[in-house]
Scaffold this motif. Structure first.
Motif, PDB file in Angstrom:
ATOM      1  N   GLY A   4       0.869  -1.344   0.074  1.00 57.23           N
ATOM      2  CA  GLY A   4       0.045  -0.029   0.054  1.00 57.23           C
ATOM      3  C   GLY A   4       0.654   1.202  -0.107  1.00 57.23           C
ATOM      4  N   ASP A   5       2.180   1.148   0.107  1.00 53.11           N
ATOM      5  CA  ASP A   5       2.839   2.586   0.216  1.00 53.11           C
ATOM      6  C   ASP A   5       3.117   2.758  -1.307  1.00 53.11           C
ATOM      7  OD1 ASP A   5       3.418   2.580   2.925  1.00 53.11           O
ATOM      8  OD2 ASP A   5       5.643   1.658   2.733  1.00 53.11           O
ATOM      9  N   LEU A   6       3.077   4.295  -1.306  1.00 53.70           N
ATOM     10  CA  LEU A   6       3.433   4.993  -2.436  1.00 53.70           C
ATOM     11  C   LEU A   6       5.162   5.101  -2.577  1.00 53.70           C
ATOM     12  CD1 LEU A   6       2.714   6.706  -5.094  1.00 53.70           C
ATOM     13  CD2 LEU A   6       2.880   8.753  -3.336  1.00 53.70           C
ATOM     14  N   VAL A   7       5.540   4.582  -3.428  1.00 54.10           N
ATOM     15  CA  VAL A   7       7.037   4.831  -3.755  1.00 54.10           C
ATOM     16  C   VAL A   7       7.394   5.237  -4.963  1.00 54.10           C
ATOM     17  CG1 VAL A   7       7.353   2.491  -2.291  1.00 54.10           C
ATOM     18  CG2 VAL A   7       7.081   2.420  -4.626  1.00 54.10           C
ATOM     19  N   MET A   8       8.662   5.666  -5.035  1.00 52.57           N
ATOM     20  CA  MET A   8       9.334   6.170  -6.214  1.00 52.57           C
ATOM     21  C   MET A   8      10.687   5.337  -6.487  1.00 52.57           C
ATOM     22  SD  MET A   8      10.703   9.945  -7.121  1.00 52.57           S
ATOM     23  CE  MET A   8      12.182   9.768  -5.992  1.00 52.57           C
ATOM     24  N   PHE A   9      10.891   5.168  -7.958  1.00 51.84           N
ATOM     25  CA  PHE A   9      12.011   4.400  -8.339  1.00 51.84           C
ATOM     26  C   PHE A   9      13.124   5.243  -8.047  1.00 51.84           C
ATOM     27  CE2 PHE A   9      14.959   1.894 -10.971  1.00 51.84           C
ATOM     28  CZ  PHE A   9      14.616   0.471 -10.633  1.00 51.84           C
ATOM     29  N   LYS A  10      14.300   5.065  -7.591  1.00 56.91           N
ATOM     30  CA  LYS A  10      15.448   5.736  -7.518  1.00 56.91           C
ATOM     31  C   LYS A  10      16.069   5.846  -8.691  1.00 56.91           C
ATOM     32  CE  LYS A  10      16.727   4.440  -2.694  1.00 56.91           C
ATOM     33  NZ  LYS A  10      17.496   3.590  -1.880  1.00 56.91           N
ATOM     34  N   PRO A  11      16.712   7.252  -9.143  1.00 55.63           N
ATOM     35  CA  PRO A  11      17.089   7.258 -10.621  1.00 55.63           C
ATOM     36  C   PRO A  11      18.423   6.962 -10.834  1.00 55.63           C
ATOM     37  CG  PRO A  11      17.012   9.476  -9.388  1.00 55.63           C
ATOM     38  CD  PRO A  11      16.552   8.159  -8.515  1.00 55.63           C
ATOM     39  N   GLY A  13      21.292   3.179 -11.289  1.00 57.76           N
ATOM     40  CA  GLY A  13      21.563   1.733 -11.868  1.00 57.76           C
ATOM     41  C   GLY A  13      21.046   1.515 -13.156  1.00 57.76           C
ATOM     42  N   THR A  14      21.136   0.112 -13.345  1.00 59.26           N
ATOM     43  CA  THR A  14      20.876  -0.372 -14.510  1.00 59.26           C
ATOM     44  C   THR A  14      19.565  -0.267 -15.127  1.00 59.26           C
ATOM     45  OG1 THR A  14      22.243  -2.440 -14.128  1.00 59.26           O
ATOM     46  CG2 THR A  14      20.335  -2.668 -16.040  1.00 59.26           C
ATOM     47  N   TYR A  15      18.386  -0.080 -14.438  1.00 59.90           N
ATOM     48  CA  TYR A  15      16.883   0.528 -14.632  1.00 59.90           C
ATOM     49  C   TYR A  15      16.571   1.525 -14.629  1.00 59.90           C
ATOM     50  CZ  TYR A  15      16.709  -4.704 -14.825  1.00 59.90           C
ATOM     51  OH  TYR A  15      16.944  -6.065 -15.345  1.00 59.90           O
ATOM     52  N   GLY A  16      17.374   2.681 -13.964  1.00 55.11           N
ATOM     53  CA  GLY A  16      17.105   3.949 -13.677  1.00 55.11           C
ATOM     54  C   GLY A  16      16.847   4.782 -14.856  1.00 55.11           C
ATOM     55  N   LYS A  22       9.943   7.255 -11.594  1.00 57.82           N
ATOM     56  CA  LYS A  22       8.391   7.063 -11.856  1.00 57.82           C
ATOM     57  C   LYS A  22       7.732   6.360 -10.325  1.00 57.82           C
ATOM     58  CE  LYS A  22       8.587   7.162 -16.198  1.00 57.82           C
ATOM     59  NZ  LYS A  22       9.594   8.343 -16.394  1.00 57.82           N
ATOM     60  N   MET A  23       6.552   6.696 -10.199  1.00 60.65           N
ATOM     61  CA  MET A  23       5.873   6.248  -9.062  1.00 60.65           C
ATOM     62  C   MET A  23       4.881   5.283  -9.008  1.00 60.65           C
ATOM     63  SD  MET A  23       6.459   9.158  -7.060  1.00 60.65           S
ATOM     64  CE  MET A  23       5.363   9.720  -5.964  1.00 60.65           C
ATOM     65  N   ALA A  24       4.854   4.365  -7.977  1.00 60.77           N
ATOM     66  CA  ALA A  24       3.881   3.174  -8.079  1.00 60.77           C
ATOM     67  C   ALA A  24       3.647   2.947  -6.431  1.00 60.77           C
ATOM     68  CB  ALA A  24       5.013   2.027  -8.430  1.00 60.77           C
ATOM     69  N   ILE A  25       2.692   1.847  -6.507  1.00 57.28           N
ATOM     70  CA  ILE A  25       1.893   1.549  -5.248  1.00 57.28           C
ATOM     71  C   ILE A  25       2.538   0.044  -5.032  1.00 57.28           C
ATOM     72  CG2 ILE A  25      -0.225   0.852  -4.257  1.00 57.28           C
ATOM     73  CD1 ILE A  25       0.182   3.832  -4.364  1.00 57.28           C
ATOM     74  N   VAL A  26       2.914  -0.189  -3.747  1.00 60.70           N
ATOM     75  CA  VAL A  26       3.384  -1.566  -3.724  1.00 60.70           C
ATOM     76  C   VAL A  26       2.246  -2.551  -3.284  1.00 60.70           C
ATOM     77  CG1 VAL A  26       4.633  -2.870  -1.825  1.00 60.70           C
ATOM     78  CG2 VAL A  26       5.488  -0.741  -2.243  1.00 60.70           C
ATOM     79  N   TRP A  43       2.608   0.557 -11.430  1.00 59.64           N
ATOM     80  CA  TRP A  43       2.958   1.882 -11.744  1.00 59.64           C
ATOM     81  C   TRP A  43       1.685   2.609 -11.841  1.00 59.64           C
ATOM     82  CZ3 TRP A  43       7.891   2.630 -10.839  1.00 59.64           C
ATOM     83  CH2 TRP A  43       8.577   1.583 -11.189  1.00 59.64           C
ATOM     84  N   LEU A  44       1.842   3.793 -11.475  1.00 61.79           N
ATOM     85  CA  LEU A  44       0.670   4.813 -11.443  1.00 61.79           C
ATOM     86  C   LEU A  44       0.552   5.060 -12.773  1.00 61.79           C
ATOM     87  CD1 LEU A  44       1.275   7.550  -8.626  1.00 61.79           C
ATOM     88  CD2 LEU A  44      -0.126   5.441  -8.511  1.00 61.79           C
ATOM     89  N   ASN A  45       1.295   5.360 -13.748  1.00 63.20           N
ATOM     90  CA  ASN A  45       1.455   5.326 -14.910  1.00 63.20           C
ATOM     91  C   ASN A  45       2.190   4.366 -15.889  1.00 63.20           C
ATOM     92  OD1 ASN A  45      -0.296   7.849 -15.326  1.00 63.20           O
ATOM     93  ND2 ASN A  45       1.474   8.963 -14.304  1.00 63.20           N
ATOM     94  N   PRO A  46       1.613   3.548 -17.033  1.00 63.06           N
ATOM     95  CA  PRO A  46       2.449   2.623 -17.543  1.00 63.06           C
ATOM     96  C   PRO A  46       3.990   3.273 -18.026  1.00 63.06           C
ATOM     97  CG  PRO A  46       0.558   2.556 -18.317  1.00 63.06           C
ATOM     98  CD  PRO A  46       0.451   3.638 -17.491  1.00 63.06           C
ATOM     99  N   VAL A  47       5.024   2.541 -17.697  1.00 61.31           N
ATOM    100  CA  VAL A  47       6.296   3.149 -17.901  1.00 61.31           C
ATOM    101  C   VAL A  47       6.754   2.319 -19.235  1.00 61.31           C
ATOM    102  CG1 VAL A  47       8.756   3.005 -17.080  1.00 61.31           C
ATOM    103  CG2 VAL A  47       6.793   3.140 -15.463  1.00 61.31           C
TER     104      VAL A  47
END
Length: 68
Positions: A4-11, A13-16, A22-26, A43-47
């Motif tokens: 349920g946490d709102l998270v942001m992928f760190k910019p 590494g390989t997938y950055g 980008k924002m997502a819900i766990v 993901w809140l919006n498709p990536v």
């Protein structure tokens, strides 16, 4: 980090370059064979990822920053 946490992928590494900032819900948590906590996110919006779009992804939790 919990479901349920709102998270942001760190910019970093390989997938950055695709997921960074980008924002997502766990949606699910698990413990990986690598000894790290892992999570599935929606993901809140498709990536855009290569030729398609990711709506759900699985990464180790250390790739994310908790927003709320």
């Amino acid at each position: 980090m919990i479901t349920g946490d709102l998270v942001m992928f760190k910019p970093e590494g390989t997938y950055g370059k695709w997921f960074g900032g980008k924002m997502a819900i766990v949606t699910h948590m698990s413990f990986g064979s690598d000894g790290k906590n892992h999570c599935r996110v929606k993901w809140l919006n498709p990536v855009k990822y290569f030729e398609g779009y990711a709506t759900v992804s699985d990464f180790s939790c250390d790739k994310f920053e908790i927003i709320k």
